[in-house]
Design an enzyme around this catalytic site. Sequence first.
Site, PDB file in Angstrom:
ATOM      1  N   HIS A   7      18.453  48.212   9.095  1.00  0.00           N
ATOM      2  CA  HIS A   7      18.297  49.118  10.319  1.00  0.00           C
ATOM      3  C   HIS A   7      18.494  50.119   9.895  1.00  0.00           C
ATOM      4  O   HIS A   7      19.473  50.395   9.241  1.00  0.00           O
ATOM      5  CB  HIS A   7      19.264  48.519  11.095  1.00  0.00           C
ATOM      6  CG  HIS A   7      19.373  49.255  12.270  1.00  0.00           C
ATOM      7  ND1 HIS A   7      20.381  49.930  12.787  1.00  0.00           N
ATOM      8  CD2 HIS A   7      18.202  49.020  13.654  1.00  0.00           C
ATOM      9  CE1 HIS A   7      19.757  49.979  14.822  1.00  0.00           C
ATOM     10  NE2 HIS A   7      18.795  49.818  14.624  1.00  0.00           N
ATOM     11  N   ARG A   8      17.484  51.144   9.690  1.00  0.00           N
ATOM     12  CA  ARG A   8      17.572  52.377   9.676  1.00  0.00           C
ATOM     13  C   ARG A   8      17.883  52.251   8.022  1.00  0.00           C
ATOM     14  O   ARG A   8      18.166  53.466   7.518  1.00  0.00           O
ATOM     15  CB  ARG A   8      18.215  53.267  10.231  1.00  0.00           C
ATOM     16  CG  ARG A   8      18.317  53.187  12.281  1.00  0.00           C
ATOM     17  CD  ARG A   8      19.909  53.585  12.888  1.00  0.00           C
ATOM     18  NE  ARG A   8      20.180  53.239  14.018  1.00  0.00           N
ATOM     19  CZ  ARG A   8      20.569  54.032  15.000  1.00  0.00           C
ATOM     20  NH1 ARG A   8      21.990  54.351  14.999  1.00  0.00           N
ATOM     21  NH2 ARG A   8      20.755  53.366  16.171  1.00  0.00           N
ATOM     22  N   GLU A  34      13.277  49.529   9.284  1.00  0.00           N
ATOM     23  CA  GLU A  34      13.458  49.815  10.704  1.00  0.00           C
ATOM     24  C   GLU A  34      13.733  51.636  10.316  1.00  0.00           C
ATOM     25  O   GLU A  34      14.792  51.684   9.536  1.00  0.00           O
ATOM     26  CB  GLU A  34      14.099  49.133  11.310  1.00  0.00           C
ATOM     27  CG  GLU A  34      14.423  49.568  12.993  1.00  0.00           C
ATOM     28  CD  GLU A  34      14.727  50.842  13.211  1.00  0.00           C
ATOM     29  OE1 GLU A  34      14.903  51.053  14.047  1.00  0.00           O
ATOM     30  OE2 GLU A  34      15.805  50.589  12.636  1.00  0.00           O
ATOM     31  N   ASP A  36      13.186  55.709  12.804  1.00  0.00           N
ATOM     32  CA  ASP A  36      13.096  56.353  13.492  1.00  0.00           C
ATOM     33  C   ASP A  36      12.367  57.833  13.812  1.00  0.00           C
ATOM     34  O   ASP A  36      12.526  58.530  12.726  1.00  0.00           O
ATOM     35  CB  ASP A  36      13.925  56.762  14.665  1.00  0.00           C
ATOM     36  CG  ASP A  36      15.040  55.306  14.634  1.00  0.00           C
ATOM     37  OD1 ASP A  36      15.104  54.719  15.532  1.00  0.00           O
ATOM     38  OD2 ASP A  36      16.415  54.985  13.454  1.00  0.00           O
ATOM     39  N   HIS A  49      17.130  59.303  14.045  1.00  0.00           N
ATOM     40  CA  HIS A  49      17.214  58.730  14.870  1.00  0.00           C
ATOM     41  C   HIS A  49      17.821  58.823  16.465  1.00  0.00           C
ATOM     42  O   HIS A  49      17.190  59.067  18.243  1.00  0.00           O
ATOM     43  CB  HIS A  49      18.579  57.431  15.278  1.00  0.00           C
ATOM     44  CG  HIS A  49      19.350  56.465  16.240  1.00  0.00           C
ATOM     45  ND1 HIS A  49      19.962  56.976  17.592  1.00  0.00           N
ATOM     46  CD2 HIS A  49      18.243  55.719  16.755  1.00  0.00           C
ATOM     47  CE1 HIS A  49      19.603  56.101  18.552  1.00  0.00           C
ATOM     48  NE2 HIS A  49      18.806  55.136  18.214  1.00  0.00           N
ATOM     49  N   GLU A 108      10.113  52.581  14.743  1.00  0.00           N
ATOM     50  CA  GLU A 108      10.165  53.012  16.320  1.00  0.00           C
ATOM     51  C   GLU A 108       9.845  54.679  16.768  1.00  0.00           C
ATOM     52  O   GLU A 108      10.595  54.879  16.183  1.00  0.00           O
ATOM     53  CB  GLU A 108      12.098  52.800  16.187  1.00  0.00           C
ATOM     54  CG  GLU A 108      12.607  52.652  17.987  1.00  0.00           C
ATOM     55  CD  GLU A 108      14.018  52.929  18.135  1.00  0.00           C
ATOM     56  OE1 GLU A 108      14.391  53.242  18.924  1.00  0.00           O
ATOM     57  OE2 GLU A 108      14.057  52.584  18.042  1.00  0.00           O
ATOM     58  N   LYS A 110      10.853  57.559  18.653  1.00  0.00           N
ATOM     59  CA  LYS A 110      11.549  57.797  19.461  1.00  0.00           C
ATOM     60  C   LYS A 110      11.145  58.847  20.517  1.00  0.00           C
ATOM     61  O   LYS A 110      11.278  60.175  20.730  1.00  0.00           O
ATOM     62  CB  LYS A 110      13.165  58.234  18.851  1.00  0.00           C
ATOM     63  CG  LYS A 110      13.053  57.374  18.124  1.00  0.00           C
ATOM     64  CD  LYS A 110      14.243  56.904  18.272  1.00  0.00           C
ATOM     65  CE  LYS A 110      15.678  56.936  19.226  1.00  0.00           C
ATOM     66  NZ  LYS A 110      16.846  56.193  20.370  1.00  0.00           N
ATOM     67  N   ASP A 228      22.510  46.440  10.324  1.00  0.00           N
ATOM     68  CA  ASP A 228      22.806  47.124   9.243  1.00  0.00           C
ATOM     69  C   ASP A 228      23.381  46.620   8.006  1.00  0.00           C
ATOM     70  O   ASP A 228      23.470  47.543   7.188  1.00  0.00           O
ATOM     71  CB  ASP A 228      23.647  48.277   9.677  1.00  0.00           C
ATOM     72  CG  ASP A 228      23.834  48.388  11.129  1.00  0.00           C
ATOM     73  OD1 ASP A 228      22.616  49.379  11.277  1.00  0.00           O
ATOM     74  OD2 ASP A 228      24.610  48.769  12.046  1.00  0.00           O
TER      75      ASP A 228
END
Length: 244
Positions: A7-8, A34, A36, A49, A108, A110, A228
Site C-alpha cells: 500500500h503506497r 498500490e 495514488d 496521496h 488509485e 485521486k 503497509d
Amino acid sequence: MTHIFAHRGSAGTHPENTMISFMEAARVEADGIELDVQLSRDGVVVVIHDETVNRTTDGTGWVGQMTYRQLRKLNANYKFKKYGFCPIPSLQEVFEWAKNTSLLINIELKNNLIPYERLEEKVIELVERYDLASRVIFSSFNHESMATCHQLAPHIETALLYMEKLHRPWSYAHTLQALALHPYHPTVDRAFVELAHANDLLVRPFTINKEALMKTMFQYGVDGIFTDFPEKAQNVREKTLRSL
C-alpha cells in the site's frame, strides 16, 4: 492465493508513494504495489496521496496548483528522514522501473475531491505506452471515474473503493462493469466474500496491517489485501496457508 499489494509501496517502513518504497515492495517479493495519482498544474501524472503536499513533504500547497518541476523539488521522505531526499515520482517514472518487474500495479485515481480534467485519459495513455494493461488495476472512490476508465479502456480492470457497507454491492458493481470490490476491511466477513465470488467479483480489502487481521482475511480467501507491511504479510500468508 491472496495477492499482497504494498500500500503506497512498503509505507510502514519507507516513505509512502516514493520509488524507494516501491523498490522495497519488490525486494520483499510483494505481488503488487498500490499507488495514488493526481495531476500537476502542467498536466503531469504524479504519484502522491493527499491533494496537498503538506503531510508527506517538506512543502505546502495544493498538488494541482504546482508544476511538476516545483513538485520534484520537494522532499517526500517526511517521517523516514534516514532515507534522505525522496522526490515525488511521476507515474511514468514508476512505469519505467516497473516494466522490468512482474508486479501488479493498482492505480488509485485521486479525483474524488478535485476533478482533474483528463486524468483518466492521461493515465490510460501511459499504461498503453508501457504495455502494462494486463498488470494494472484502476480503483477510485470516484465511481464515475471508474465508469469512464472502463468506457475508454474496457480491457483494463476497474475496482470500486468504498468505506461503508453497501446493499448488494455486486449488483452495483455490475452496473459499472467493475470487476472488483475494494472495501474498507470492517465491512468484510466470510459471507460477504463468498457472495462476491458467487457474483464473479474479486475482493481486495484495505488497509490490513495487523497480523491477526491479515490471518483472518487470508482465511476468508479474499483475492488481495492492501498493506503497509508487505514483508510481514508474506510471513503471515505462508503460516496461514500451512495451517489450512
